[in-house]
Design a protein around this motif. Structure first.
Motif, short mmCIF file in Angstrom:
data_model
loop_
_atom_site.label_atom_id
_atom_site.label_comp_id
_atom_site.label_asym_id
_atom_site.label_seq_id
_atom_site.Cartn_x
_atom_site.Cartn_y
_atom_site.Cartn_z
N ALA A 1 3.71 36.52 63.87
CA ALA A 1 4.52 36.45 65.09
C ALA A 1 5.93 35.96 64.78
N TYR B 1 6.95 38.62 75.07
CA TYR B 1 7.93 37.53 75.22
C TYR B 1 9.06 37.68 74.21
N ILE B 2 8.70 37.97 72.95
CA ILE B 2 9.70 38.15 71.90
C ILE B 2 10.63 39.31 72.24
N CYS C 1 0.32 40.49 66.51
CA CYS C 1 0.71 39.43 67.45
C CYS C 1 -0.10 39.59 68.73
N SER C 2 -0.26 38.52 69.47
CA SER C 2 -0.89 38.66 70.78
C SER C 2 0.05 39.48 71.67
N ASP D 1 0.90 39.20 74.76
CA ASP D 1 1.78 38.38 75.59
C ASP D 1 2.95 37.82 74.78
N LEU D 2 2.66 37.36 73.55
CA LEU D 2 3.73 36.80 72.72
C LEU D 2 4.68 37.90 72.27
N GLU E 1 6.52 25.33 74.91
CA GLU E 1 7.04 26.45 74.12
C GLU E 1 6.29 26.58 72.80
N ARG F 1 2.97 28.24 73.25
CA ARG F 1 3.08 29.69 73.47
C ARG F 1 2.89 30.47 72.17
N TRP F 2 3.33 29.86 71.05
CA TRP F 2 3.31 30.53 69.75
C TRP F 2 2.03 30.24 68.96
N LYS G 1 -3.43 25.23 70.03
CA LYS G 1 -2.78 24.79 71.28
C LYS G 1 -3.17 23.35 71.60
#
Length: 390
Positions: free
Chosen positions: A282, A318-319, A311-312, A314-315, A352, A355-356, A363
Motif C-alpha cells: 500500500a 483513498y490513495i 491493497c484493500s 478502501d485504502l 490515519e 487506516r493504513w 489496528k
C-alpha cells in the motif's frame, strides 16, 4: 484552504510535469503569480519552479520572479554549505573505517538533480551498520556536534533514528526547512530504514547493505541504496509523510528524479518482490501513484496495477482520491498550542495510521498506544509544566 492556494498548487505541479504547457500561464494576473510563488516557497518547490520557468523562457511579473530567484539563490548557498558539511562527515567516518550510506536529499541533490540547489533539505540522513552505531556518536562529538537522545517508547514511536546531532550556535534561522538558508543542518544517524508511527510499522532494511552501491561524494567514499531499495525507501517514506501530516511535495518529486537518473538500473519485478517481502504494497503503491499523477513520473501502469491489487479496496480508493490539493490539505496543520488541541491531534494521527494498517491486530496495536498516555509527548509537556509551576 483557499481557492487561490488550490489553484496555485495545481499550477505548480503542472509546471513540474513533463507535459508542462507554458501557454496555460499566459492568463495569470500579478496576484495569481505572487500566490504561486509564495506557495512554491512554502512547499520547497520554488527552486525547481524557477528552473522550469527559466528553461521554458517564461517570465513572471517582476515581484513573483524575484521571490523565486532569491529563494533559488539562497538554496544554492545553503546546499553548498551542506555539501561541505557532508564532505567533512564522510572524511571523519572514513578515517575511522566506518561505512556510511547517504540517504534522501543529501545524496539526491548531488546525484539526481541538474543542480544541487533544486533539492532543498533540512537535515543530513545517514545510515550506518548496526554494529558501527556505538562508534558514530564519538566521531560526531569529535567534530563539535552534540547529541539529543530519545527513547523509541516515547511519543509516536519512531525507531529508525533515536539520536540527532547539531553543532551549537550554527543552526538555521527558522524551523521551516524551506525558509532558512543559513546555518548547518542537523545530522540524523540511522540504524535502520524502518518507518513507524503510533504502532504502524514498515521495515525495508533487510538486505540493503548487501545491495548497497559504492559512490564518491565530495571526493569521499560513501554508499547509496541500490535503485530498487531507493524506490522502496522514497515511496514508503513519502507515504508516511502523508500519514504523519508532513510536507511531501519535494519527496514525491524525488521519485521521478531517481527514475530519470538511473533508468538502466530500474528493475520493476525486483521492486515489487522487495515490496512484498516488506509487506509494503500500500505504501509503495501510494508513493508511486502520487509521483505519477502529480509529476508524470515514468512508472509502468502494470507495476501500479500489480501493487494496487494487493491493497484493500478502501485504502486504494483513498490513495487515488488524494490529488495535489488533497495532499496539501492532509499535510498542513496549524501549530498545537493547547493540551486539548494536542489530544485531538493524537487521536486523528492514530485514526490515519489505523487506516493504513493491514489487519485488525495492527489496528489494535495502533489504538493501544493511546492507552499509554504516560509515554506521549503531551504527557511530557504536562509534567514539565507542573514542575515549572511547582
Amino acid at each position: 484552504m483557499s481557492h487561490s492556494t488550490t489553484a496555485s498548487i495545481q499550477l505548480i505541479v503542472n509546471c513540474l510535469s513533463p507535459e508542462f504547457a507554458p501557454d496555460l500561464l499566459e492568463s495569470l494576473n500579478t496576484e495569481a503569480w505572487e500566490d504561486m510563488a509564495v506557495t512554491a516557497i512554502a512547499l520547497g518547490l520554488a527552486p525547481l519552479l524557477h528552473w522550469r520557468l527559466t528553461q521554458a523562457d517564461v517570465t513572471p511579473p517582476p515581484l513573483a520572479m524575484a521571490k523565486l530567484a532569491v529563494t533559488r539563490q539562497a538554496h544554492t548557498k545553503r546546499n553548498e554549505a551542506i555539501g561541505q558539511q557532508l564532505t567533512e562527515l564522510l572524511a571523519a567516518f572514513a578515517r575511522q573505517k566506518i561505512d556510511v550510506l547517504v540517504l534522501k536529499g543529501a545524496l539526491l541533490a548531488a546525484a539526481a538533480y541538474p543542480e544541487a540547489a533544486l533539492r532543498p533539505m533540512n537535515d543530513i540522513d545517514l545510515l550506518f551498520r548496526v554494529e558501527d552505531l556505538p562508534r558514530v556518536g564519538p566521531v560526531l562529538e569529535s567534530l563539535g556536534y552534540r547529541g539529543k537522545h530519545k527513547s523509541a517508547e516515547q511519543g509516536p514511536g519512531i525507531t529508525k533514528h533515536l539520536s540527532t546531532y547539531r553543532r551549537e550556535g550554527r543552526q538555521g534561522d527558522t524551523p521551516n526547512p524551506y525558509l532558512s538558508a543559513g546555518g548547518e543542518r542537523m545530522i540524523e544517524p540511522h540504524g535502520s530504514l524502518e518507518e513507524s508511527w503510533f504502532g504502524l510499522k514498515v521495515d525495508i532494511t533487510p538486505g540493503v547493505w548487501t545491495r548497497a552501491v559504492p559512490v564518491s561524494l565530495g571526493g569521499q567514499p560513501a554508499y547509496r541504496l541500490s535503485t530498487s531499495d531507493m524506490m522502496l525507501h522514497l515511496t514508503v517514506h513519502a507515504a508516511f509523510h502523508v500519514i504523519m501530516g508532513a510536507s511531501v511535495f519535494v519527496q514525491l518529486y524525488d521519485i521521478g528524479r531517481v527514475i530519470e537518473t538511473w533508468p538502466a538500473e530500474l528493475n520493476w519485478p525486483e521492486i515489487i518482490s522487495l515490496t512484498r517481502q516488506a509487506e509494503a504494497q500500500a505504501f509503495v503503491f501510494a508513493g508511486l501513484y502520487w509521483a505519477k499523477t502529480l509529476y508524470g513520473a515514468a512508472i509502468p501502469e502494470t507495476s501500479l496495477a500489480a501493487l494496487e491489487k494487493e491493497c484493500s479496496p478502501d485504502l486504494a480508493a483513498y490513495i487515488r482520491g488524494l490529488d495535489a490539493p488533497g495532499i496539501f490539505k492532509r499535510t498542513q496543520h496549524p501549530p498545537l498550542t493547547t493540551v486539548p488541541q494536542r489530544l485531538r491531534r493524537g487521536l486523528l494521527d492514530r485514526q490515519e495510521a489505523a487506516r493504513w494498517a493491514g489487519s485488525l491486530g495492527e489496528k489494535w496495536q495502533i489504538w493501544q498506544t493511546a492507552l499509554a498516555f504516560h509515554k506521549t509527548d503531551t504527557a511530557n509537556l504536562l509534567k514539565k509544566g507542573l514542575k515549572a509551576h511547582g
